[in-house]
Design a protein around this motif. Structure first.
Motif, PDB file in Angstrom:
ATOM      1  N   GLN A  74      10.490 -12.007 -17.178  1.00  0.00           N
ATOM      2  CA  GLN A  74      11.390 -12.440 -18.249  1.00  0.00           C
ATOM      3  C   GLN A  74      12.251 -11.294 -18.736  1.00  0.00           C
ATOM      4  O   GLN A  74      13.440 -11.470 -18.993  1.00  0.00           O
ATOM      5  CB  GLN A  74      10.604 -13.039 -19.431  1.00  0.00           C
ATOM      6  CG  GLN A  74       9.953 -14.344 -19.126  1.00  0.00           C
ATOM      7  CD  GLN A  74       8.526 -14.185 -18.654  1.00  0.00           C
ATOM      8  OE1 GLN A  74       8.144 -13.163 -18.080  1.00  0.00           O
ATOM      9  NE2 GLN A  74       7.720 -15.197 -18.859  1.00  0.00           N
ATOM     10  N   LEU A  75      11.675 -10.109 -18.882  1.00  0.00           N
ATOM     11  CA  LEU A  75      12.437  -8.952 -19.343  1.00  0.00           C
ATOM     12  C   LEU A  75      13.536  -8.604 -18.345  1.00  0.00           C
ATOM     13  O   LEU A  75      14.674  -8.327 -18.731  1.00  0.00           O
ATOM     14  CB  LEU A  75      11.506  -7.755 -19.564  1.00  0.00           C
ATOM     15  CG  LEU A  75      12.139  -6.515 -20.182  1.00  0.00           C
ATOM     16  CD1 LEU A  75      12.699  -6.828 -21.565  1.00  0.00           C
ATOM     17  CD2 LEU A  75      11.122  -5.396 -20.272  1.00  0.00           C
ATOM     18  N   ALA A  76      13.213  -8.639 -17.062  1.00  0.00           N
ATOM     19  CA  ALA A  76      14.225  -8.357 -16.030  1.00  0.00           C
ATOM     20  C   ALA A  76      15.343  -9.391 -16.070  1.00  0.00           C
ATOM     21  O   ALA A  76      16.527  -9.048 -15.949  1.00  0.00           O
ATOM     22  CB  ALA A  76      13.575  -8.326 -14.651  1.00  0.00           C
ATOM     23  N   ALA A  77      14.993 -10.649 -16.274  1.00  0.00           N
ATOM     24  CA  ALA A  77      16.009 -11.707 -16.336  1.00  0.00           C
ATOM     25  C   ALA A  77      16.890 -11.560 -17.570  1.00  0.00           C
ATOM     26  O   ALA A  77      18.113 -11.700 -17.500  1.00  0.00           O
ATOM     27  CB  ALA A  77      15.336 -13.084 -16.328  1.00  0.00           C
ATOM     28  N   ARG A 113       9.961 -17.704 -13.863  1.00  0.00           N
ATOM     29  CA  ARG A 113       8.870 -18.634 -14.170  1.00  0.00           C
ATOM     30  C   ARG A 113       9.366 -20.014 -14.606  1.00  0.00           C
ATOM     31  O   ARG A 113       8.862 -20.591 -15.565  1.00  0.00           O
ATOM     32  CB  ARG A 113       7.948 -18.039 -15.200  1.00  0.00           C
ATOM     33  CG  ARG A 113       7.281 -16.785 -14.712  1.00  0.00           C
ATOM     34  CD  ARG A 113       6.083 -16.408 -15.536  1.00  0.00           C
ATOM     35  NE  ARG A 113       5.393 -15.311 -14.882  1.00  0.00           N
ATOM     36  CZ  ARG A 113       5.253 -14.118 -15.420  1.00  0.00           C
ATOM     37  NH1 ARG A 113       5.712 -13.870 -16.607  1.00  0.00           N
ATOM     38  NH2 ARG A 113       4.613 -13.175 -14.751  1.00  0.00           N
ATOM     39  N   GLY A 114      10.369 -20.520 -13.923  1.00  0.00           N
ATOM     40  CA  GLY A 114      10.830 -21.880 -14.167  1.00  0.00           C
ATOM     41  C   GLY A 114      11.715 -22.062 -15.385  1.00  0.00           C
ATOM     42  O   GLY A 114      12.017 -23.188 -15.764  1.00  0.00           O
ATOM     43  N   ARG A 115      12.128 -20.982 -15.992  1.00  0.00           N
ATOM     44  CA  ARG A 115      13.028 -21.068 -17.148  1.00  0.00           C
ATOM     45  C   ARG A 115      14.230 -20.180 -16.916  1.00  0.00           C
ATOM     46  O   ARG A 115      14.167 -19.202 -16.179  1.00  0.00           O
ATOM     47  CB  ARG A 115      12.305 -20.662 -18.420  1.00  0.00           C
ATOM     48  CG  ARG A 115      11.192 -21.646 -18.728  1.00  0.00           C
ATOM     49  CD  ARG A 115      10.605 -21.434 -20.049  1.00  0.00           C
ATOM     50  NE  ARG A 115       9.599 -22.463 -20.267  1.00  0.00           N
ATOM     51  CZ  ARG A 115       8.962 -22.611 -21.384  1.00  0.00           C
ATOM     52  NH1 ARG A 115       9.215 -21.813 -22.386  1.00  0.00           N
ATOM     53  NH2 ARG A 115       8.059 -23.541 -21.510  1.00  0.00           N
ATOM     54  N   ALA A 116      15.311 -20.513 -17.579  1.00  0.00           N
ATOM     55  CA  ALA A 116      16.557 -19.761 -17.431  1.00  0.00           C
ATOM     56  C   ALA A 116      16.717 -18.806 -18.608  1.00  0.00           C
ATOM     57  O   ALA A 116      16.302 -19.101 -19.728  1.00  0.00           O
ATOM     58  CB  ALA A 116      17.733 -20.720 -17.372  1.00  0.00           C
ATOM     59  N   TYR A 117      17.355 -17.656 -18.334  1.00  0.00           N
ATOM     60  CA  TYR A 117      17.584 -16.646 -19.361  1.00  0.00           C
ATOM     61  C   TYR A 117      18.992 -16.094 -19.211  1.00  0.00           C
ATOM     62  O   TYR A 117      19.494 -15.946 -18.106  1.00  0.00           O
ATOM     63  CB  TYR A 117      16.584 -15.488 -19.242  1.00  0.00           C
ATOM     64  CG  TYR A 117      15.159 -15.899 -19.481  1.00  0.00           C
ATOM     65  CD1 TYR A 117      14.626 -15.904 -20.757  1.00  0.00           C
ATOM     66  CD2 TYR A 117      14.354 -16.300 -18.421  1.00  0.00           C
ATOM     67  CE1 TYR A 117      13.317 -16.285 -20.976  1.00  0.00           C
ATOM     68  CE2 TYR A 117      13.049 -16.691 -18.636  1.00  0.00           C
ATOM     69  CZ  TYR A 117      12.530 -16.683 -19.913  1.00  0.00           C
ATOM     70  OH  TYR A 117      11.237 -17.070 -20.129  1.00  0.00           O
ATOM     71  N   GLU A 118      19.605 -15.773 -20.338  1.00  0.00           N
ATOM     72  CA  GLU A 118      20.869 -15.052 -20.350  1.00  0.00           C
ATOM     73  C   GLU A 118      20.691 -13.856 -21.278  1.00  0.00           C
ATOM     74  O   GLU A 118      19.713 -13.772 -22.014  1.00  0.00           O
ATOM     75  CB  GLU A 118      22.018 -15.945 -20.822  1.00  0.00           C
ATOM     76  CG  GLU A 118      21.937 -16.337 -22.278  1.00  0.00           C
ATOM     77  CD  GLU A 118      23.143 -17.107 -22.762  1.00  0.00           C
ATOM     78  OE1 GLU A 118      24.240 -16.918 -22.212  1.00  0.00           O
ATOM     79  OE2 GLU A 118      22.982 -17.892 -23.703  1.00  0.00           O
ATOM     80  N   LEU A 119      21.640 -12.921 -21.232  1.00  0.00           N
ATOM     81  CA  LEU A 119      21.561 -11.748 -22.098  1.00  0.00           C
ATOM     82  C   LEU A 119      21.661 -12.198 -23.546  1.00  0.00           C
ATOM     83  O   LEU A 119      22.657 -12.791 -23.952  1.00  0.00           O
ATOM     84  CB  LEU A 119      22.686 -10.768 -21.759  1.00  0.00           C
ATOM     85  CG  LEU A 119      22.660  -9.441 -22.502  1.00  0.00           C
ATOM     86  CD1 LEU A 119      21.370  -8.692 -22.192  1.00  0.00           C
ATOM     87  CD2 LEU A 119      23.852  -8.604 -22.115  1.00  0.00           C
ATOM     88  N   SER A 120      20.618 -11.955 -24.313  1.00  0.00           N
ATOM     89  CA  SER A 120      20.532 -12.402 -25.692  1.00  0.00           C
ATOM     90  C   SER A 120      19.799 -11.353 -26.508  1.00  0.00           C
ATOM     91  O   SER A 120      18.749 -10.864 -26.088  1.00  0.00           O
ATOM     92  CB  SER A 120      19.776 -13.734 -25.731  1.00  0.00           C
ATOM     93  OG  SER A 120      19.213 -13.976 -26.993  1.00  0.00           O
ATOM     94  N   GLY A 121      20.344 -11.026 -27.669  1.00  0.00           N
ATOM     95  CA  GLY A 121      19.700 -10.045 -28.533  1.00  0.00           C
ATOM     96  C   GLY A 121      18.311 -10.465 -28.965  1.00  0.00           C
ATOM     97  O   GLY A 121      17.374  -9.672 -28.976  1.00  0.00           O
ATOM     98  N   HIS A 122      18.159 -11.721 -29.315  1.00  0.00           N
ATOM     99  CA  HIS A 122      16.870 -12.235 -29.759  1.00  0.00           C
ATOM    100  C   HIS A 122      15.833 -12.112 -28.643  1.00  0.00           C
ATOM    101  O   HIS A 122      14.703 -11.679 -28.869  1.00  0.00           O
ATOM    102  CB  HIS A 122      17.022 -13.694 -30.203  1.00  0.00           C
ATOM    103  CG  HIS A 122      15.836 -14.225 -30.916  1.00  0.00           C
ATOM    104  ND1 HIS A 122      14.881 -14.968 -30.277  1.00  0.00           N
ATOM    105  CD2 HIS A 122      15.433 -14.101 -32.201  1.00  0.00           C
ATOM    106  CE1 HIS A 122      13.940 -15.300 -31.144  1.00  0.00           C
ATOM    107  NE2 HIS A 122      14.253 -14.782 -32.319  1.00  0.00           N
TER     108      HIS A 122
END
Length: 166
Positions: A18-21, A90-99
């Motif tokens: 998750q951190l890498a994503a 892990r089956g979820r999407a991530y974008e660059l986000s401060g939170h």
């Protein structure tokens, strides 16, 4: 050395993907076409940031069939129909986000600090040839936990500003 290897393995196993994503390592995995966004809550009921649902299409050969996916801790509340480039873990999407950077960064730091403290104490014991008083190591670990929170909040604010400007 075994303590550090265990710490690295736990980071890789738990918050690492998750951190890498979230930090944007590697190429973009695909695009999510947003269908809805909402304010999410964590397991205890506290504000968990903005989450969005949408149809995900992989980039690359053929792209594959669109599938439903959750965009966790989105940088903003996206309008329905907008497209967001994401990385998946892990089956979820991530974008660059401060939170997301703040939450996952603090979780990673809190996971690492006890192992690093134990490794430092064991190294001091080996250097002196016997057990060393661990009081200073405990205080250093507590200070490091506070520093992790401060650094996580600082990173979250900086990434939030960056995403708002760009």
């Amino acid at each position: 050395m075994a303590t550090l290897v265990l710490a690295a393995w736990l980071v890789w196993l738990l918050p690492g993907p998750q951190l890498a994503a979230v930090l944007g390592f590697g190429p973009v995995d695909g695009v999510v076409t947003i269908s809805e966004c909402y304010d999410a809550a964590d397991a205890e009921g506290y504000a968990g940031g903005t989450e969005c649902k949408g149809r995900y299409v992989r980039r690359g050969r053929g792209g594959g069939a669109p599938e439903e996916i959750l965009l966790e801790t989105a940088a903003a509340e996206h309008r329905p129909g907008s497209e967001v480039e994401v990385r998946t873990a892990r089956g979820r999407a991530y974008e660059l986000s401060g939170h997301a950077v703040g939450n996952i960064g603090v979780a990673t730091g809190w996971l690492l600090v006890p192992f690093l403290t134990l490794a430092a104490w064991l190294s001091a014991c080996a250097r002196d040839g016997g057990a060393v008083d661990g009081g200073g190591f405990v205080l250093a670990a507590l200070a490091a936990m506070v520093a992790v929170v401060v650094l996580g909040l600082t990173a979250a604010v900086l990434v939030g500003i960056l995403t708002a400007v760009l």
